[in-house]
Design a protein around this motif. Structure first.
Motif: not given
Length: 267
Positions: A12-17, A22-26, A52-63, A72-77
């Motif tokens: 997801t990109t938020v076009d504010v600039g 570009r700024v990537l949020l982790v 903004e990007v979520d690697p697949p199924r990466m969310d420990i708060a939801r198990g 993780h680095a590869l997915w972000l790249a």
């Protein structure tokens, strides 16, 4: 706002600039990035475009499962290149700071600068060969520290104007498997990351490490942040006065200003 996907990946990109900045949020803690930095995009104003990007199924708060740092680095790249093939400023909080460092090491062509917000302490490289008993003791200490961080986050978020996803992102680990994954992340991946950084394998890159004001000058966390700065050419340390670990929620404008300053250094 734009959205694109490939191989189960959502970017997801938020076009504010401007498109060229570009700024990537982790996010920290293996949480979803969506809602984790609730005010940062607006605070950046017209200075940058946010990814903004979520690697697949990466969310420990939801198990969900835990990625190794290299994965993780590869997915972000891949997400950065999916949006466009030029480097970005990476803004990363807590454990996300370790993923950002791994990204800069493994994929230097996609990282123009790093803003590390109270990054998780790296395990010292000397720990691993020190013996099983020391490793178990360190693992217990990490588990205890994670519980403290989780309680602190809940305390800091209580009564605050943050989204439901943000509160879920800041949830403390709730299960033994989750604790084990976090310990693995810090102890094993952290050891390898420390060794690479200490060996000078990260080229000089504009970097700002922000250490929360709650850390005493002689604390292990502050010393770790200071050591991190010595390992990265072009890095500087700032102390977020009056902040605790979730400083991205407490001082979003200052975080945005630090990101804009990094953008200015690479323009």
């Amino acid at each position: 706002m734009g959205c694109c996907s490939a191989s189960r990946r959502r970017v997801t990109t938020v076009d504010v600039g401007p498109a060229e900045a570009r700024v990537l949020l982790v996010p920290g803690g293996g949480a979803s990035v969506h809602g984790y930095f609730p005010e940062l995009a607006s605070c950046l104003g017209t200075h940058a475009r946010v990814i903004e990007v979520d690697p697949p199924r990466m969310d420990i708060a939801r198990g969900r499962r835990w990625l190794r740092l290299a994965d993780h680095a590869l997915w972000l790249a891949q997400a950065i290149r999916l949006d466009r093939d030029d480097p970005v400023i990476v803004v990363a909080h807590s454990l996300g700071g370790l993923a950002a460092l791994r990204l800069a090491l493994d994929e230097p062509g996609v990282v123009a600068g790093l803003l590390l917000l109270d990054p998780s302490p790296l395990m010292p490289a000397a720990l691993l060969p020190a013996g099983v008993l020391k490793l178990i003791a360190a693992s217990r200490k990490v588990a205890a520290d994670l519980g403290v961080v989780g309680r602190r986050l809940r305390r800091d978020l209580r009564g605050g104007s943050v989204s439901a996803p943000q509160k879920r992102s800041a949830a403390a680990p709730r299960s033994v498997p989750t604790i084990v994954r976090l310990i693995w992340y810090l102890v094993f991946d952290g050891v390898a990351l420390s060794a690479d950084l200490a060996a000078g394998r990260l080229a000089a890159i504009p970097t700002t490490v922000v250490s929360a004001g709650e850390h005493a000058p002689d604390s292990a966390t502050r010393r770790t942040h200071e050591r991190l700065v010595t390992w990265i050419g072009g890095a500087s340390l700032e102390v977020g006065e009056g902040t605790t670990h979730p400083l991205h929620l407490q001082q979003p404008r200052k975080v945005a200003e630090a990101a804009i300053a990094l953008l200015g250094r690479i323009s």
